[in-house]
Design an enzyme around this catalytic site. Structure first.
Site: not given
Ligand code: NAD
Length: 442
Positions: A99, A172-173, A194, A228, A318
């Site tokens: 994002n 990430g998530s 995070e 996020c 979310e």
């Molecule tokens: P995501 O968890 O799907 O992916 C994040 C990363 O993890 C990517 O690089 C992806 O390739 C990798 N990934 C995905 N599935 C995986 C798996 N099964 N095993 C290992 N690695 C895997 O998240 P997203 O869709 O990229 O981002 C959105 C989420 O991130 C939202 O929930 C948002 O709230 C959160 N987010 C948090 C912050 C923060 O600073 N706290 C900032 C931005 C986004």
């Protein structure tokens, strides 16, 4: 190349990184646009400029941050001088989301490098243009054994997670955060997570409604709601609802015009999967404003939803998109019922001119961080820690704290030899009373 011990080398590489980012800023902004039409203004403000500022501040402060800090010694150790040494962890893995794909990949990398670590960065596969330019810039700025980019999706992540790391920094998530935590547990690797959550935004009867609407519209619809710390839902005092909605609509039109789809300042949803998920959330709800979408362009307009049920799809997870549910409350108990239904959020916002109400809200609930009378703004102050709590994450970073989290803090007592008080040594006979007196006095 002695990045572990040679601070000058670390600084030189960070300066090279700064040069390469500044030189390629236009291409980075273009890549962000090509990935999901991120508006140029937002790309500069929240991605390139943010990273440049982080780099400049790190380069400026690294000598100071790296120095052992002297702390007041314990009298029990008299005579001594006590220090905290900052030691690099070693090999750091950074996994980034899509994002804010430039900022959230580069900022942890910068701090990890500054602290003397070797870094492997895996950016998101959902922003291929940005990830490609990140890879090029890192390749140009660092020796491959110092910092490296590995591109790819889950498979690439899995391969990386199968290795042993000295620190893992994940953004990430929540779902993937748990996968990271499990992989890290195998080697007792320290982690920062995070993550995200459902961020409440509370508006009471004393709030400056017009200004609140303006600040909420900005924080919610920047990056098309894919932030996020964007407000996830509104909790507005019942009597204020109609007026507040009128202001929200006015502010949306002021920001993006009547033909929002044509606005150069409004981004798109990242991919088909998320577009389907988000339009699905709208389908079953009462739409007050917006609700338009276009699959060919992954477009969803800023959308206001009227009082959805807490069990509806839009309130179950979310949102992470441009949909804003508006719920009402009559008593503080109503607020409790909604907020306590969910895991601890990453952010909470309260709009009120009543100081004691605002303070009550920010102390009653546990959440990562937030604002009184604004949204998102706490992210921008490098002196504030940024991170979640509970399901919204563990650990916090930004500014000096980012340098600190990538360093092991080693405690050292340097004992003087000119005096050796006999108190602590065996035989202990007749010493207990005296030591108790000393401890009481301390
Ligand atoms: P995501 O968890 O799907 O992916 C994040 C990363 O993890 C990517 O690089 C992806 O390739 C990798 N990934 C995905 N599935 C995986 C798996 N099964 N095993 C290992 N690695 C895997 O998240 P997203 O869709 O990229 O981002 C959105 C989420 O991130 C939202 O929930 C948002 O709230 C959160 N987010 C948090 C912050 C923060 O600073 N706290 C900032 C931005 C986004």
């Amino acid at each position: 190349m002695d990045y572990k011990n040679d601070i000058k080398y670390r600084k030189e590489t960070l300066k090279k990184l700064l040069f390469n980012i500044q030189k390629n800023e236009d291409l980075i902004v273009k890549a962000l646009y090509d990935d999901f039409k991120k508006p140029e203004f937002e790309a500069v403000l929240t991605e390139t400029n943010y990273v440049i500022s982080e780099l400049k501040s790190t380069i400026k402060n690294i000598d100071k941050w790296v120095k052992p800090t002297r702390v007041f010694p314990s009298l029990l150790n008299f005579p001594s001088t006590d220090f905290i040494y900052k030691e690099p962890y070693g090999e750091v893995l950074v996994i980034a989301p899509w994002n804010y794909p430039f900022q959230l990949a580069l900022c942890p990398l910068i701090s990890a490098v500054a602290a003397g670590n070797k870094v492997v960065l895996k950016p998101s596969e959902l922003t291929p243009n940005t990830s490609a330019i990140i890879a090029k810039i890192i390749e140009k700025s660092f020796h491959i054994n110092h910092a490296e980019v590995v591109q790819g999706g889950i498979e690439a992540s899995d391969k990386l997670l199968a290795k042993r790391w000295d620190y893992i920094f994940f953004t990430g998530s929540v779902l993937v955060g748990k996968i990271i935590a499990r992989a890290a547990a195998e080697h007792l690797t320290p982690i920062t997570l995070e993550l995200g959550g459902k961020n409440p935004c509370i508006i009471d009867q004393t709030a400056n409604l017009k200004l609140a609407a303006k600040r909420i519209v900005w924080g919610k619809f920047i990056n098309a709601g894919q932030t996020c710390i964007a407000p996830d839902y509104i909790l507005v005092q019942k009597d204020m609802k109609i007026k507040f909605i009128t202001y929200l609509i006015e502010e949306i039109i002021l920001a993006y015009g009547k033909k929002i789809k044509n606005s150069p300042d409004y981004a798109r949803i990242i991919n088909s999967k998320n577009w389907v998920r988000l339009t699905g959330m709208i389908a079953s709800e009462k739409v007050i404003f917006g609700g338009e979408s276009d699959a060919s362009d992954f477009y969803i307009s800023p959308t206001l939803i009227d009082e959805p049920g807490l069990e509806s799809p839009v309130m179950k997870e979310e949102i992470f998109g441009p949909i804003l549910p508006i719920l009402i409350y009559e008593s503080e108990n109503d607020i409790d019922v909604v907020i306590n239904k969910y895991e601890k959020p990453l952010a909470l916002y309260v709009f009120s001119d009543n100081d004691s109400f605002a303070k009550k809200m920010i102390t009653r609930y546990s959440f990562g961080g937030g604002c009184i009378n604004d949204t998102v703004a706490h992210f921008t102050n490098k002196r504030l820690p940024f991170g979640g709590v509970g399901h919204s994450g563990m650990g916090a970073y930004h500014g000096k704290l980012s340098f600190d989290i990538f360093s092991h803090h080693k405690a050292i007592v340097k004992k003087g030899n000119w005096l050796d008080l006999p108190m602590r040594y065996a035989p202990y006979q007749n010493k207990l009373k005296a030591i108790k007196r000393v401890l009481d006095w301390m």
